[in-house]
Design a protein around this motif. Structure first.
Motif, mmCIF file in Angstrom:
data_model
loop_
_atom_site.group_PDB
_atom_site.id
_atom_site.type_symbol
_atom_site.label_atom_id
_atom_site.label_comp_id
_atom_site.label_asym_id
_atom_site.label_seq_id
_atom_site.Cartn_x
_atom_site.Cartn_y
_atom_site.Cartn_z
ATOM 1 N N ASP A 163 -3.906 22.346 82.974
ATOM 2 C CA ASP A 163 -4.854 23.129 82.195
ATOM 3 C C ASP A 163 -6.111 23.361 83.040
ATOM 4 O O ASP A 163 -6.701 22.412 83.555
ATOM 5 C CB ASP A 163 -5.185 22.374 80.909
ATOM 6 C CG ASP A 163 -6.204 23.078 80.047
ATOM 7 O OD1 ASP A 163 -6.408 24.292 80.245
ATOM 8 O OD2 ASP A 163 -6.794 22.416 79.177
ATOM 9 N N TYR A 164 -6.538 24.625 83.155
ATOM 10 C CA TYR A 164 -7.681 24.951 84.013
ATOM 11 C C TYR A 164 -9.014 24.468 83.460
ATOM 12 O O TYR A 164 -10.000 24.428 84.175
ATOM 13 C CB TYR A 164 -7.739 26.461 84.275
ATOM 14 C CG TYR A 164 -6.631 26.907 85.178
ATOM 15 C CD1 TYR A 164 -6.644 26.587 86.520
ATOM 16 C CD2 TYR A 164 -5.547 27.619 84.678
ATOM 17 C CE1 TYR A 164 -5.615 26.976 87.370
ATOM 18 C CE2 TYR A 164 -4.517 28.011 85.508
ATOM 19 C CZ TYR A 164 -4.553 27.686 86.848
ATOM 20 O OH TYR A 164 -3.540 28.065 87.682
ATOM 21 N N LEU A 165 -9.056 24.099 82.191
ATOM 22 C CA LEU A 165 -10.300 23.598 81.614
ATOM 23 C C LEU A 165 -10.258 22.099 81.367
ATOM 24 O O LEU A 165 -11.152 21.544 80.738
ATOM 25 C CB LEU A 165 -10.613 24.338 80.307
ATOM 26 C CG LEU A 165 -10.903 25.830 80.472
ATOM 27 C CD1 LEU A 165 -11.138 26.479 79.117
ATOM 28 C CD2 LEU A 165 -12.091 26.065 81.382
ATOM 29 N N SER A 166 -9.235 21.442 81.864
ATOM 30 C CA SER A 166 -9.137 19.996 81.700
ATOM 31 C C SER A 166 -10.199 19.318 82.569
ATOM 32 O O SER A 166 -10.678 19.890 83.555
ATOM 33 C CB SER A 166 -7.751 19.499 82.112
ATOM 34 O OG SER A 166 -7.596 19.581 83.514
ATOM 35 N N PRO A 167 -10.579 18.105 82.227
ATOM 36 C CA PRO A 167 -11.557 17.375 83.060
ATOM 37 C C PRO A 167 -11.087 17.248 84.512
ATOM 38 O O PRO A 167 -11.893 17.341 85.431
ATOM 39 C CB PRO A 167 -11.653 16.007 82.383
ATOM 40 C CG PRO A 167 -11.267 16.256 80.964
ATOM 41 C CD PRO A 167 -10.233 17.354 81.011
ATOM 42 N N GLU A 168 -9.789 17.050 84.715
ATOM 43 C CA GLU A 168 -9.256 16.932 86.076
ATOM 44 C C GLU A 168 -9.447 18.239 86.853
ATOM 45 O O GLU A 168 -9.880 18.230 88.002
ATOM 46 C CB GLU A 168 -7.773 16.572 86.007
ATOM 47 C CG GLU A 168 -7.130 16.382 87.360
ATOM 48 C CD GLU A 168 -5.669 16.016 87.218
ATOM 49 O OE1 GLU A 168 -4.835 16.856 87.597
ATOM 50 O OE2 GLU A 168 -5.381 14.914 86.729
ATOM 51 N N ILE A 188 -11.816 18.969 90.198
ATOM 52 C CA ILE A 188 -11.309 19.597 91.418
ATOM 53 C C ILE A 188 -12.196 20.775 91.814
ATOM 54 O O ILE A 188 -12.588 20.910 92.969
ATOM 55 C CB ILE A 188 -9.842 20.040 91.227
ATOM 56 C CG1 ILE A 188 -8.936 18.817 91.155
ATOM 57 C CG2 ILE A 188 -9.401 20.988 92.350
ATOM 58 C CD1 ILE A 188 -7.526 19.117 90.679
ATOM 59 N N MET A 189 -12.523 21.620 90.831
ATOM 60 C CA MET A 189 -13.375 22.771 91.121
ATOM 61 C C MET A 189 -14.758 22.329 91.596
ATOM 62 O O MET A 189 -15.306 22.916 92.534
ATOM 63 C CB MET A 189 -13.478 23.671 89.887
ATOM 64 C CG MET A 189 -12.196 24.437 89.606
ATOM 65 S SD MET A 189 -12.390 25.585 88.239
ATOM 66 C CE MET A 189 -11.435 24.754 86.991
ATOM 67 N N LEU A 190 -15.307 21.306 90.973
ATOM 68 C CA LEU A 190 -16.609 20.783 91.386
ATOM 69 C C LEU A 190 -16.561 20.308 92.836
ATOM 70 O O LEU A 190 -17.454 20.620 93.629
ATOM 71 C CB LEU A 190 -17.042 19.632 90.472
ATOM 72 C CG LEU A 190 -18.339 18.927 90.869
ATOM 73 C CD1 LEU A 190 -19.533 19.870 90.721
ATOM 74 C CD2 LEU A 190 -18.533 17.670 90.024
ATOM 75 N N ARG A 191 -15.531 19.577 93.196
ATOM 76 C CA ARG A 191 -15.407 19.073 94.562
ATOM 77 C C ARG A 191 -15.319 20.214 95.568
ATOM 78 O O ARG A 191 -15.936 20.158 96.633
ATOM 79 C CB ARG A 191 -14.192 18.155 94.680
ATOM 80 C CG ARG A 191 -14.370 16.857 93.931
ATOM 81 C CD ARG A 191 -13.157 15.979 94.027
ATOM 82 N NE ARG A 191 -13.299 14.808 93.173
ATOM 83 C CZ ARG A 191 -12.541 13.745 93.268
ATOM 84 N NH1 ARG A 191 -11.569 13.674 94.161
ATOM 85 N NH2 ARG A 191 -12.725 12.727 92.457
ATOM 86 N N LEU A 192 -14.572 21.252 95.236
ATOM 87 C CA LEU A 192 -14.442 22.388 96.149
ATOM 88 C C LEU A 192 -15.759 23.152 96.283
ATOM 89 O O LEU A 192 -16.149 23.546 97.388
ATOM 90 C CB LEU A 192 -13.324 23.326 95.680
ATOM 91 C CG LEU A 192 -11.912 22.746 95.735
ATOM 92 C CD1 LEU A 192 -10.914 23.723 95.113
ATOM 93 C CD2 LEU A 192 -11.517 22.384 97.151
#
Length: 158
Positions: A2-7, A11-15
């Motif tokens: 799921d693109y809105l999941s915490p995981e 991932i997006m934050l890290r990138l």
């Protein structure tokens, strides 16, 4: 996934953080009219973070240390080629130029790796120290050379 999941958000934050850290280092290189700048170093950091994350995304951000170690080794091996591309040698004056810019490639990749691992303190501290060194390093080097009687390429008759 799921693109809105915490995981996914992690991932997006890290990138994004990796890219921004590389871009911050690159802005300094752009301001000094060097061959590598904001876009290149942002891409180096982003790609390093992507490679680190690629081994863990399907495992819920749980890292296999051996796999991450191999990814980091591969990143560092590949960076040698990119860094070598910005180092120039002037045979007539026996000067080597571009070593600092080549070193920023390594810093950008390291920032990408640390951001990819979610090591926020390492990423923030490394980025801050690198920026201070890039901004204040040359003036400090020139002052030390004058104080201790050394020479520098920016001083006349060096």
């Amino acid at each position: 996934m799921d693109y809105l999941s915490p995981e996914s958000m992690e991932i997006m934050l890290r990138l994004v953080v990796a890219t921004l850290a590389g871009m911050m280092i690159g802005i300094n290189r752009d301001l000094k009219n060097k061959p590598i700048g904001m876009r290149t170093l942002g891409l180096v950091a982003l790609s390093a973070a992507m490679l680190v994350l690629s081994g863990s995304v399907y495992k819920g951000l749980i890292y296999d240390q051996d796999a991450v170690s191999r990814v980091v080794q591969g990143i560092l091996t590949g960076l040698g080629f990119l860094g070598a591309g910005v180092i120039l040698r002037d045979r007539s004056r026996m000067e080597v130029k571009g070593l600092t810019t080549a070193a920023t490639v390594w810093v950008a990749a390291a920032l990408g790796i640390t951001a990819g691992l979610g090591a926020w303190i390492l990423t923030a501290t490394g980025c801050a120290i690198a920026l201070v060194l890039l901004v204040l390093g040359k003036p400090l080097e020139l002052s030390a050379n004058r104080l201790f009687g050394g020479t520098s390429e920016e001083e006349p008759n060096s």
